[in-house]
Design a protein around this motif. Structure first.
Motif, mmCIF file in Angstrom:
data_model
loop_
_atom_site.group_PDB
_atom_site.id
_atom_site.type_symbol
_atom_site.label_atom_id
_atom_site.label_comp_id
_atom_site.label_asym_id
_atom_site.label_seq_id
_atom_site.Cartn_x
_atom_site.Cartn_y
_atom_site.Cartn_z
ATOM 1 N N LYS A 180 3.146 42.744 14.258
ATOM 2 C CA LYS A 180 3.060 44.047 15.205
ATOM 3 C C LYS A 180 2.271 44.820 14.734
ATOM 4 N N PHE A 181 1.728 45.614 15.474
ATOM 5 C CA PHE A 181 1.195 46.950 14.988
ATOM 6 C C PHE A 181 2.025 48.041 14.910
ATOM 7 N N GLU B 167 -0.340 35.129 12.557
ATOM 8 C CA GLU B 167 0.239 36.320 12.206
ATOM 9 C C GLU B 167 0.517 36.497 10.572
ATOM 10 N N TYR C 75 -1.457 46.248 11.082
ATOM 11 C CA TYR C 75 -0.747 44.872 11.494
ATOM 12 C C TYR C 75 0.250 44.621 10.589
ATOM 13 N N SER D 150 -5.738 47.029 18.152
ATOM 14 C CA SER D 150 -4.269 46.513 19.029
ATOM 15 C C SER D 150 -4.977 45.801 20.198
#
Lengths: 373, 291
Positions: free
Chosen positions: A365-366, A260, A361, A253
């Motif tokens: 987002k995680f 992405e 991921y 994180s």
């Protein structure tokens, strides 16, 4: 005349430094914060400082500690040992703070820890994980867990995911090599093989040579840590060179994801498991309320928040003097569950047994996909 | 509060020694040393390695005093017949080679982890030692600068061929200048290690060399008192702007950047309006027989 000029300069400086201590109101409790607000890795450091700020806001909004408000004094370390020491000396000697919360690597944290011990003051570490930090018991307390704990879990996780050969890529500092060594040892103990180790020099504009060396070794997976602009550059180089193996990391994180779409489903690893709890969610909400236009916060905000919170609880329980805070800290953390989960310290004030999650991921987002017991 | 002023004075004195050391090389002799941080780092690492092997502090200090000038000789030998451009590049490269070796070979001095060095427990003692070192360095530099040796250094700086026609070996003078000035910087490094209490590769970056260069250019190359004041201004500006930042009440991250911007602006203005430094070298007229 020349001597007079030199004397005048020294006395002018003394006159300047004499002033600020008097500015602190008697109904406040001064708390020092040292972060690299300029220089290297500024964004992550700033996030830690914001976490401290959110906690101080929360404490002050609830009436402070025994009616006294927390007053933060933030100093820049410029990510240099000398400047960190100058900042700490100012905070301890001029501002008379009983405790300092600090972000920085071990090359900054250790000299300041030594100073804190020498001065009988308190230092709370939110970012460094060198084993040497345990050499300052009673003065230096860590919110971030030690490297060997997270690294060991990462090595086992990578083996469990099916990788049998790995390459490691980390920044050439205590954090990077500490994680790489611990993860590599656990991976090899499980039966895996390390085919390439890369420790890159931070702050470079390009890491193609390092990434090419890894690609040439043909590992099943890549294991590492990283943060800030360097991690973004490493990802960019790997994407451009066509690297396609899974990427496993400690604290994924804190990476700065570069693309992405390319990173989607490729990056996972072991991270602090406390963020997903109620405390973490509350900090996230407070962050978004205070800085609505900012990007998603990095994990350091939670460490900064917890550092301020445990410090406040120690002041409340023990008193405002450094010795009272140092004495109270170990007992107050026993009952504290914060934004990074439950904090367990060894007898040196170093964090052990942190809650750990597996995160991946996905979709920009995680997401938490598992927990490590 | 007084402890903080004493600490600032210690830093001023240490970096003044570095500025005096560079002034002897560049200001007096014209040697463009972009690796001035190297002898400083050697001194600091000598102190650190001494501590690592449980040796008395003075062993590390003597090692730093001896190792720094030896390293200087090794560095300048290949640069002996080169022009100043190459001299600058060779010294710059030597400094980086040393730092990267310390970073990548942990068995020498801990690599990226660095080494903890016993810190001088008494700030006044540390300041006293630093000021004493600065006074000695200043006296040596004055002795060099004001004597026949210093006059020949200035001849070499202005016209190397002229110096050779006078029967002097520029290389021999440069060698002696390097030994003296690198020894000064080496001892400053030893003291720095015992003041900061920790030695790691991140403390000896190229940017630190340019801090010393800024002090020399700001103060006035060729004038010892000028470069000492240049170093003092730099350190005291860095320290005092922390208090200005605190008074301003602006967001801490903005203030941190403004602080460096103000710092840079003042330097730019200085260089624009006082390009020869605050204390320019005075023109000297000497009888050549006196050389």
């Amino acid at each position: 005349m020349k001597r007079n000029l030199l004397n005048a300069a020294v006395f002018a400086a003394a006159a300047i430094v004499a002033q600020p201590g008097a500015l602190l109101a008697a109904d406040t409790i001064p708390v020092g914060v040292i972060a690299n607000l300029t220089g290297q890795d500024v964004n992550t450091s700033l996030q830690m400082a914001r976490g401290v700020e959110l906690a101080a806001d929360e404490i002050n909004a609830a009436g402070g500690i025994d009616g006294k408000m927390i007053e933060l004094i933030v100093e820049d370390s410029e990510y240099k040992a000398q400047e960190a020491l100058t900042a700490a000396t100012k905070l301890y000697q001029v501002n008379q703070v009983p405790a300092v919360i600090m972000f920085g690597g071990s090359s900054l944290m250790i000299p300041v820890g030594e100073l804190a011990q020498q001065e009988g003051k308190v230092l709370i570490n939110t970012s460094s994980s060198s084993a040497k930090l345990g050499d300052y018991p009673g003065a230096l307390f860590s919110i971030l867990p030690l490297d060997n704990i997270v690294g060991k879990e990462l090595g086992q996780y990578v083996y469990d995911k099916g990788a049998r050969s790995i390459a490691t890529i980390v920044p050439n500092n205590t954090f990077g090599t500490g994680i790489a060594d611990a993860a590599g040892a656990a991976f090899e103990a499980a039966g895996g093989k390390i085919v390439r180790k890369v420790a890159y020099t931070e702050g470079q504009p390009d890491y193609r040579a390092d990434v090419q060396a890894i690609i040439a070794a043909e590992p099943d997976a890549l294991v590492g840590v990283g943060y800030g602009d360097d991690s973004r550059t490493v990802f960019k180089n790997a994407r451009e060179l066509g690297f396609d193996a899974p990427w496993y990391a400690a604290y994924p994180s804190i990476f700065a994801v570069e693309n992405e779409e390319w990173m989607n489903g490729k990056l996972s690893g072991v991270d602090n498991g406390g963020y997903a709890n109620d405390g973490g969610a509350a900090v996230l909400a407070a962050y978004k309320a205070k800085w609505p236009d900012e990007d998603e916060p990095l994990a350091h905000i939670y460490y900064g928040y917890d550092a301020m919170m445990v410090l406040a609880k120690a002041i409340e329980a023990g008193g405002v003097e450094s010795a009272e805070i140092a004495a109270a800290l170990p007992s107050v953390v026993e009952s504290y569950v914060g934004a990074t989960g439950k904090i367990v310290w060894d007898d040196r004030g170093q964090r052990i047994d942190p809650p750990l999650d597996i995160i991946e991921y996905k979709g920009g987002k995680f997401e938490t996909v598992g927990t490590i017991d | 509060m007084i402890d903080f002023a004493i600490y600032a004075l210690t830093l001023v004195a240490i970096w003044s020694v570095m500025a005096i050391s560079l002034n002897i090389q560049f200001g007096m002799t014209g040697l463009v040393n972009f690796g001035q941080i190297l002898p400083f780092a050697i001194g600091a690492y000598a102190a650190a390695i001494g501590v690592q092997y449980d040796l008395p502090w003075w062993v590390g200090a003597v090692a730093g005093l001896v190792a720094a000038p030896i390293a200087g000789i090794l560095v300048i030998l290949p640069a002996g017949r080169s022009s100043q451009d190459y001299w600058a590049l060779i010294t710059l490269g030597a400094g980086e080679i040393f730092r990267l070796t310390m970073l990548n070979v942990p068995s020498i001095a801990g690599g990226a982890d660095g080494v903890t060095v016993s810190r001088l427990p008494d700030r006044t003692l540390a300041a006293g030692l630093a000021v004493a070192l600065c006074v000695v360095a200043y006296a040596v530099a004055q002795q060099i600068g004001n004597g026949p040796f210093g006059r020949m250094l200035r001849v070499i700086r202005e016209d190397e061929t002229l110096a050779a026609t006078l029967g002097r070996s520029p290389m021999s003078f440069r060698m002696r200048v390097t030994v003296v000035s690198w020894a000064m910087a080496g001892v400053a490094g030893v003291l720095y290690a015992h003041v900061i209490g920790y030695v790691a590769p991140t403390s000896f970056l190229v940017t630190d060399t340019f801090l010393v260069w800024t002090a020399v250019i700001l103060g006035g190359p060729g004038r010892n008192i000028g470069v000492v004041i240049g170093a003092a201004i730099l350190i005291l500006m860095s320290v005092s702007t922390r208090f200005l930042a605190e008074w301003s009440g602006l967001p801490s991250d903005l203030v941190a950047n403004l602080r460096l911007a103000v710092f840079g602006l003042i330097l730019v203005l200085m260089f624009l309006f006082r390009p020869a430094g605050l204390f320019p070298e005075t023109k000297r007229v000497q009888n050549v027989d006196g050389l």
